[in-house]
Design a protein around this motif. Structure first.
Motif, PDB file in Angstrom:
ATOM      1  N   PHE A 121       0.931  -1.123   0.015  1.00 20.84           N
ATOM      2  CA  PHE A 121      -0.096   0.116   0.108  1.00 20.84           C
ATOM      3  C   PHE A 121       0.840   1.260  -0.025  1.00 20.84           C
ATOM      4  O   PHE A 121       0.455   2.502   0.149  1.00 20.84           O
ATOM      5  CB  PHE A 121      -0.984   0.164   1.237  1.00 20.84           C
ATOM      6  N   ALA A 165      -6.411  -1.509   0.058  1.00 19.04           N
ATOM      7  CA  ALA A 165      -6.668  -3.163  -0.421  1.00 19.04           C
ATOM      8  C   ALA A 165      -7.259  -4.023   0.848  1.00 19.04           C
ATOM      9  O   ALA A 165      -6.581  -3.764   2.013  1.00 19.04           O
ATOM     10  CB  ALA A 165      -5.627  -3.871  -1.083  1.00 19.04           C
ATOM     11  N   GLY A 166      -7.925  -4.960   0.226  1.00 22.07           N
ATOM     12  CA  GLY A 166      -8.361  -5.991   1.391  1.00 22.07           C
ATOM     13  C   GLY A 166      -9.342  -6.905   0.915  1.00 22.07           C
ATOM     14  O   GLY A 166      -9.456  -7.036  -0.402  1.00 22.07           O
ATOM     15  N   SER A 192      -9.849 -10.030   7.671  1.00 20.01           N
ATOM     16  CA  SER A 192      -9.125 -11.401   7.101  1.00 20.01           C
ATOM     17  C   SER A 192      -7.613 -10.948   7.530  1.00 20.01           C
ATOM     18  O   SER A 192      -7.219  -9.885   7.707  1.00 20.01           O
ATOM     19  CB  SER A 192      -9.462 -11.423   5.771  1.00 20.01           C
ATOM     20  N   PHE A 231      -5.750 -10.915   5.248  1.00 20.03           N
ATOM     21  CA  PHE A 231      -5.568 -10.029   3.802  1.00 20.03           C
ATOM     22  C   PHE A 231      -5.510  -8.658   4.238  1.00 20.03           C
ATOM     23  O   PHE A 231      -5.008  -7.832   3.926  1.00 20.03           O
ATOM     24  CB  PHE A 231      -6.327 -10.642   2.511  1.00 20.03           C
ATOM     25  N   ASP A 232      -6.896  -8.367   4.859  1.00 22.67           N
ATOM     26  CA  ASP A 232      -7.260  -7.111   5.464  1.00 22.67           C
ATOM     27  C   ASP A 232      -6.068  -6.566   6.180  1.00 22.67           C
ATOM     28  O   ASP A 232      -5.611  -5.483   6.348  1.00 22.67           O
ATOM     29  CB  ASP A 232      -8.536  -6.947   6.228  1.00 22.67           C
ATOM     30  N   HIS A 268      -2.592  -5.632   4.532  1.00 17.78           N
ATOM     31  CA  HIS A 268      -3.008  -4.341   3.692  1.00 17.78           C
ATOM     32  C   HIS A 268      -3.319  -2.946   4.327  1.00 17.78           C
ATOM     33  O   HIS A 268      -3.257  -2.130   3.915  1.00 17.78           O
ATOM     34  CB  HIS A 268      -3.668  -4.633   2.596  1.00 17.78           C
ATOM     35  N   ALA A 269      -3.461  -3.141   5.931  1.00 17.28           N
ATOM     36  CA  ALA A 269      -3.834  -2.075   6.439  1.00 17.28           C
ATOM     37  C   ALA A 269      -3.064  -1.166   6.745  1.00 17.28           C
ATOM     38  O   ALA A 269      -1.746  -1.318   7.075  1.00 17.28           O
ATOM     39  CB  ALA A 269      -4.457  -2.575   7.759  1.00 17.28           C
ATOM     40  N   LEU A 270      -3.434   0.268   6.712  1.00 19.67           N
ATOM     41  CA  LEU A 270      -2.605   1.284   7.167  1.00 19.67           C
ATOM     42  C   LEU A 270      -2.673   1.635   8.704  1.00 19.67           C
ATOM     43  O   LEU A 270      -3.845   1.329   9.049  1.00 19.67           O
ATOM     44  CB  LEU A 270      -3.313   2.710   6.470  1.00 19.67           C
ATOM     45  N   PRO A 271      -1.837   1.855   9.406  1.00 23.79           N
ATOM     46  CA  PRO A 271      -1.845   2.171  10.876  1.00 23.79           C
ATOM     47  C   PRO A 271      -2.828   3.514  11.144  1.00 23.79           C
ATOM     48  O   PRO A 271      -3.034   4.189  10.169  1.00 23.79           O
ATOM     49  CB  PRO A 271      -0.527   2.667  11.525  1.00 23.79           C
ATOM     50  N   ASN A 272      -3.348   3.719  12.456  1.00 17.73           N
ATOM     51  CA  ASN A 272      -4.004   4.895  12.598  1.00 17.73           C
ATOM     52  C   ASN A 272      -5.340   5.125  11.905  1.00 17.73           C
ATOM     53  O   ASN A 272      -5.585   6.217  11.469  1.00 17.73           O
ATOM     54  CB  ASN A 272      -2.939   6.073  12.554  1.00 17.73           C
ATOM     55  N   MET A 273      -5.797   4.196  11.235  1.00 17.41           N
ATOM     56  CA  MET A 273      -7.099   4.462  10.398  1.00 17.41           C
ATOM     57  C   MET A 273      -8.026   3.194  11.032  1.00 17.41           C
ATOM     58  O   MET A 273      -7.720   2.200  11.630  1.00 17.41           O
ATOM     59  CB  MET A 273      -6.874   4.250   9.240  1.00 17.41           C
ATOM     60  N   GLU A 283      -0.098  -1.807  16.598  1.00 18.63           N
ATOM     61  CA  GLU A 283       1.233  -1.166  16.008  1.00 18.63           C
ATOM     62  C   GLU A 283       2.210  -2.020  15.704  1.00 18.63           C
ATOM     63  O   GLU A 283       3.037  -1.550  14.672  1.00 18.63           O
ATOM     64  CB  GLU A 283       1.705  -0.249  17.618  1.00 18.63           C
ATOM     65  N   ARG A 318       1.415  -4.651  13.863  1.00 26.42           N
ATOM     66  CA  ARG A 318       0.864  -5.120  12.794  1.00 26.42           C
ATOM     67  C   ARG A 318       0.406  -6.590  12.847  1.00 26.42           C
ATOM     68  O   ARG A 318       0.238  -7.513  12.043  1.00 26.42           O
ATOM     69  CB  ARG A 318       1.704  -5.044  11.299  1.00 26.42           C
TER      70      ARG A 318
END
Lengths: 93, 143
Positions: free
Chosen positions: A56, A89-90, B92, B94-95, B98-103, B125, B127
């Motif tokens: 990302f 993405a997810g 998941s 997969f989620d 691909h996740a951004l922190p602080n969101m 923090e 991940r």
């Protein structure tokens, strides 16, 4: 040489809340390394444990994605701006 | 802290998720980050044409444009929502990857075309996991 890195909202908490960070580097990869050396908590979100940029994390030199230039070896000139632009993405499974 | 959906935000998310079924839908949660409040949502186009039923993706330029438009109205980006068609509203792997922190990552489960459960998650923090955050209103939609 001095370049500026623009930081997206999600990552500003790791750089003292600011939207841009000046670093000294002559390639894009070196600039990102300088950023994470100065702000170590950012490293795990920018790179995988193997050192690759996370999926990302998109890095632009000016308006061009460094993937379409020379990737992390993309040379920088004094005054250049690098922008970290997230994608999302997810999915369920 | 938790996430609070105000105004039409919750209804808009559920309507988007149901309209998009059986595909995953995705959008932005905008409002106040400090307050954990969402006052506006913005639907995005899912670019994963190869796997619409179980994946979503939005590229950097489309995302940046949509976020800039919201920020120009004085809103902050609080997080993102997406749907899980015929799948629980739990994140998941997969989620998480691909996740951004602080969101905040709001997931709505859609069963047979009807929105079912909503849960909101935040990346830890290190991940390693995503932690559920309190969501209001968090009850399932009325039948």
């Amino acid at each position: 040489m001095s370049v500026n890195i623009l930081i997206p909202t999600a990552l500003r908490g790791y750089v003292g809340g600011v939207s841009s960070v000046p670093v000294s580097a002559d390639t894009a990869g070196a600039a990102l390394d300088a950023l994470t050396t100065a702000h170590p908590a950012l490293a795990t979100h920018l790179r995988t444990p193997e050192g690759k940029l996370r999926s990302f994390v998109n890095v632009y030199k000016g308006h061009e994605d460094i993937r379409h230039l020379q990737k992390e070896a993309t040379p920088l000139s004094a005054g250049d701006t690098l922008t970290i632009v997230p994608s999302i993405a997810g999915g369920a499974r | 802290m938790g996430l609070r959906l105000e105004g039409s935000a919750r209804a808009d998310i559920l309507a988007h998720a149901e309209a998009g079924y059986p595909h995953e839908v995705v959008g932005i949660l905008a409002g106040s980050r400090a307050a954990g409040v969402v006052t506006r949502v913005a639907a995005l186009v899912n670019e994963r044409a190869d796997s619409l039923a179980n994946r979503y993706a939005v590229g950097p330029l489309a995302l940046a444009r949509a976020e800039a438009a919201l920020e120009a109205e004085g809103l902050e980006i609080v997080g993102y929502y997406h749907s899980h068609p015929d799948h629980p509203s739990r994140y998941s792997d997969f989620d998480r990857d691909h996740a951004l922190p602080n969101m905040s990552y709001l997931i709505v489960s859609v069963r047979a075309g009807r929105a079912d459960t909503l849960q909101s998650w935040r990346l830890r923090e290190d991940r390693s996991v995503m932690d559920e955050e309190p969501l209001s209103p968090g009850v399932p939609p009325c039948p």
